[in-house]
Scaffold this active site. Structure first.
Site, PDB file in Angstrom:
ATOM      1  N   ASP A 131       0.851  -1.187   0.000  1.00 27.66           N
ATOM      2  CA  ASP A 131       0.000   0.000   0.000  1.00 27.66           C
ATOM      3  C   ASP A 131       0.887   1.237   0.000  1.00 27.66           C
ATOM      4  O   ASP A 131       2.086   1.159   0.289  1.00 27.66           O
ATOM      5  CB  ASP A 131      -0.914   0.006   1.233  1.00 27.66           C
ATOM      6  CG  ASP A 131      -1.871   1.192   1.254  1.00 27.66           C
ATOM      7  OD1 ASP A 131      -2.343   1.603   0.176  1.00 27.66           O
ATOM      8  OD2 ASP A 131      -2.145   1.729   2.339  1.00 27.66           O
ATOM      9  N   SER A 132       0.289   2.365  -0.298  1.00 27.94           N
ATOM     10  CA  SER A 132       1.030   3.623  -0.253  1.00 27.94           C
ATOM     11  C   SER A 132       1.395   4.003   1.178  1.00 27.94           C
ATOM     12  O   SER A 132       2.275   4.829   1.396  1.00 27.94           O
ATOM     13  CB  SER A 132       0.196   4.744  -0.874  1.00 27.94           C
ATOM     14  OG  SER A 132      -1.001   4.935  -0.136  1.00 27.94           O
ATOM     15  N   TYR A 138      -0.690   8.766  -2.619  1.00 31.11           N
ATOM     16  CA  TYR A 138      -0.816   8.508  -4.050  1.00 31.11           C
ATOM     17  C   TYR A 138      -1.993   9.250  -4.679  1.00 31.11           C
ATOM     18  O   TYR A 138      -2.010   9.470  -5.883  1.00 31.11           O
ATOM     19  CB  TYR A 138      -1.044   7.011  -4.288  1.00 31.11           C
ATOM     20  CG  TYR A 138       0.185   6.129  -4.205  1.00 31.11           C
ATOM     21  CD1 TYR A 138       1.453   6.638  -3.920  1.00 31.11           C
ATOM     22  CD2 TYR A 138       0.067   4.768  -4.431  1.00 31.11           C
ATOM     23  CE1 TYR A 138       2.552   5.809  -3.853  1.00 31.11           C
ATOM     24  CE2 TYR A 138       1.173   3.918  -4.376  1.00 31.11           C
ATOM     25  CZ  TYR A 138       2.404   4.444  -4.082  1.00 31.11           C
ATOM     26  OH  TYR A 138       3.496   3.623  -4.026  1.00 31.11           O
ATOM     27  N   GLY A 139      -2.996   9.565  -3.875  1.00 26.83           N
ATOM     28  CA  GLY A 139      -4.246  10.084  -4.426  1.00 26.83           C
ATOM     29  C   GLY A 139      -4.106  11.377  -5.205  1.00 26.83           C
ATOM     30  O   GLY A 139      -4.960  11.702  -6.032  1.00 26.83           O
ATOM     31  N   CYS A 188      -4.247  -1.184  -2.068  1.00 25.79           N
ATOM     32  CA  CYS A 188      -4.379   0.269  -2.217  1.00 25.79           C
ATOM     33  C   CYS A 188      -5.305   0.516  -3.386  1.00 25.79           C
ATOM     34  O   CYS A 188      -5.032   0.064  -4.501  1.00 25.79           O
ATOM     35  CB  CYS A 188      -2.997   0.879  -2.479  1.00 25.79           C
ATOM     36  SG  CYS A 188      -3.000   2.636  -2.880  1.00 25.79           S
ATOM     37  N   ASN A 189      -6.407   1.216  -3.133  1.00 25.69           N
ATOM     38  CA  ASN A 189      -7.365   1.458  -4.216  1.00 25.69           C
ATOM     39  C   ASN A 189      -6.765   2.276  -5.341  1.00 25.69           C
ATOM     40  O   ASN A 189      -6.963   1.984  -6.529  1.00 25.69           O
ATOM     41  CB  ASN A 189      -8.596   2.160  -3.661  1.00 25.69           C
ATOM     42  CG  ASN A 189      -9.395   1.295  -2.710  1.00 25.69           C
ATOM     43  OD1 ASN A 189      -9.056   1.208  -1.527  1.00 25.69           O
ATOM     44  ND2 ASN A 189     -10.422   0.644  -3.201  1.00 25.69           N
ATOM     45  N   THR A 190      -5.999   3.302  -4.982  1.00 28.11           N
ATOM     46  CA  THR A 190      -5.416   4.164  -6.007  1.00 28.11           C
ATOM     47  C   THR A 190      -4.431   3.396  -6.873  1.00 28.11           C
ATOM     48  O   THR A 190      -4.447   3.501  -8.105  1.00 28.11           O
ATOM     49  CB  THR A 190      -4.713   5.366  -5.345  1.00 28.11           C
ATOM     50  OG1 THR A 190      -5.659   6.091  -4.567  1.00 28.11           O
ATOM     51  CG2 THR A 190      -4.114   6.286  -6.402  1.00 28.11           C
ATOM     52  N   CYS A 211     -11.141   3.487  -0.104  1.00 24.20           N
ATOM     53  CA  CYS A 211      -9.699   3.560   0.139  1.00 24.20           C
ATOM     54  C   CYS A 211      -9.426   2.674   1.336  1.00 24.20           C
ATOM     55  O   CYS A 211     -10.191   2.702   2.318  1.00 24.20           O
ATOM     56  CB  CYS A 211      -9.273   5.005   0.423  1.00 24.20           C
ATOM     57  SG  CYS A 211      -7.554   5.177   0.982  1.00 24.20           S
ATOM     58  N   THR A 212      -8.360   1.894   1.288  1.00 18.90           N
ATOM     59  CA  THR A 212      -8.103   0.956   2.375  1.00 18.90           C
ATOM     60  C   THR A 212      -7.767   1.643   3.695  1.00 18.90           C
ATOM     61  O   THR A 212      -7.790   1.005   4.747  1.00 18.90           O
ATOM     62  CB  THR A 212      -6.989  -0.038   2.003  1.00 18.90           C
ATOM     63  OG1 THR A 212      -5.823   0.682   1.568  1.00 18.90           O
ATOM     64  CG2 THR A 212      -7.456  -0.975   0.897  1.00 18.90           C
ATOM     65  N   HIS A 213      -7.475   2.931   3.668  1.00 19.28           N
ATOM     66  CA  HIS A 213      -7.271   3.662   4.916  1.00 19.28           C
ATOM     67  C   HIS A 213      -8.594   3.869   5.660  1.00 19.28           C
ATOM     68  O   HIS A 213      -8.601   3.971   6.899  1.00 19.28           O
ATOM     69  CB  HIS A 213      -6.661   5.041   4.642  1.00 19.28           C
ATOM     70  CG  HIS A 213      -5.199   5.038   4.314  1.00 19.28           C
ATOM     71  ND1 HIS A 213      -4.710   4.598   3.111  1.00 19.28           N
ATOM     72  CD2 HIS A 213      -4.116   5.446   5.044  1.00 19.28           C
ATOM     73  CE1 HIS A 213      -3.386   4.737   3.106  1.00 19.28           C
ATOM     74  NE2 HIS A 213      -3.004   5.233   4.262  1.00 19.28           N
TER      75      HIS A 213
END
Length: 279
Positions: free
Chosen positions: A15-16, A47-48, A78-80, A191-193
């Site tokens: 992930d970022s 990253y977004g 990470c979705n982005t 978003c995974t966050h």
């Protein structure tokens, strides 16, 4: 070093930043025998707000780093990065099982009663061609209306580690309330966050009298898909016998170890070895 593509090799989770830990916890719960390597590219986050090519370049570099450490599969948690780069990663490494995270548009369309779904995500995710195609396909098939809400700055605040700050509360109010005003009865945590601030989101829902809003977190589905891929490829790690060591977990970060190590402890109650690397 155990070579990749054997059941005993580790799984890479990337992930970022720390958001992918929300996916990691589902993987550990469903596949407890698997050794895991978590890579947080926090030195290059968020990253977004980066260009798509930047995210592609980072994803390929991280994938190469993890392959050097013998991974048998990669989870782009990470979705982005999934939207921007998973196609490039699969093209570069066609023999590597790669699982991405998709914003849960399909389950959200099935769950909504009003026909209106709010999507909380980074600006880069919501601009991605892959995401927009998925939205159009599901909207055409289900007639659901997807209300897109870029959450500028939210990942940055979550990365700081304290999830109960006034800054996070203010951002959640700013981003969630307008979706409720537009009639959304289902919210996608795109978003995974964001699962890490689910309590704060639920607080906003209660404050606006919308306790019945459904929240969609796709981490569980990612872990199930990973298990299916490993099983199909004969790569599932056998359950350890009595007396054998339990599954290992190792963390890498491109930022300060002092950010990732506390995240493991505070968010998951884990204390793995964490190293800073230059990638």
């Amino acid at each position: 070093m155990i070579s990749a593509r054997t059941p005993g090799a580790p799984i890479g989770v990337y992930d970022s930043g720390v958001g992918g830990l929300s996916v990691l916890r589902h993987i550990r719960a469903q596949l407890p025998a698997e050794d895991l390597i978590y890579f947080a590219d926090s030195g290059h986050a968020p990253y977004g707000e980066k260009t798509e090519q930047y995210v592609v370049d980072r994803a390929l570099l991280v994938a190469a780093f993890l392959l050097e450490r013998g991974i048998k599969a990669l989870v782009v948690a990470c979705n982005t990065a999934t939207v921007a780069a998973i196609k490039a990663v699969r093209a570069r490494y066609p023999d590597l099982p790669v699982v991405g995270v998709e914003p849960g548009l399909k389950p959200a369309a099935a769950a909504t009663r009003s026909g209106k779904v709010g999507v909380l995500a980074t600006a880069r995710t919501l601009k991605g061609e892959k995401f927009l195609q998925l939205r159009e396909q599901i909207s055409a098939a289900t007639k659901a209306e997807f209300l897109l809400q870029p959450c500028i700055g939210l990942v940055d605040q979550i990365e700081l580690g304290d999830l109960e700050t006034p800054a996070i509360a203010a951002l959640l109010e700013q981003y969630v309330a307008p979706l409720l005003d537009q009639g959304a009865d289902t919210l996608v945590l795109g978003c995974t966050h964001y699962p890490f601030v689910q309590t704060g989101i639920e607080r906003v829902l209660r404050a606006h009298g919308h306790q019945d809003v459904t929240l969609i977190d796709t981490g569980d589905a990612v872990a199930r898909q990973l298990g299916r891929l490993l099983d199909g490829a004969g790569l599932l790690h056998p359950a350890p016998e009595a007396g054998q060591p339990s599954a290992s977990l190792h963390g890498y970060t491109t930022a300060d170890v002092g950010a990732l190590a506390p995240a493991f402890a505070n968010l998951l109650g884990l204390h793995p070895k964490v190293e800073k690397v230059v990638v």
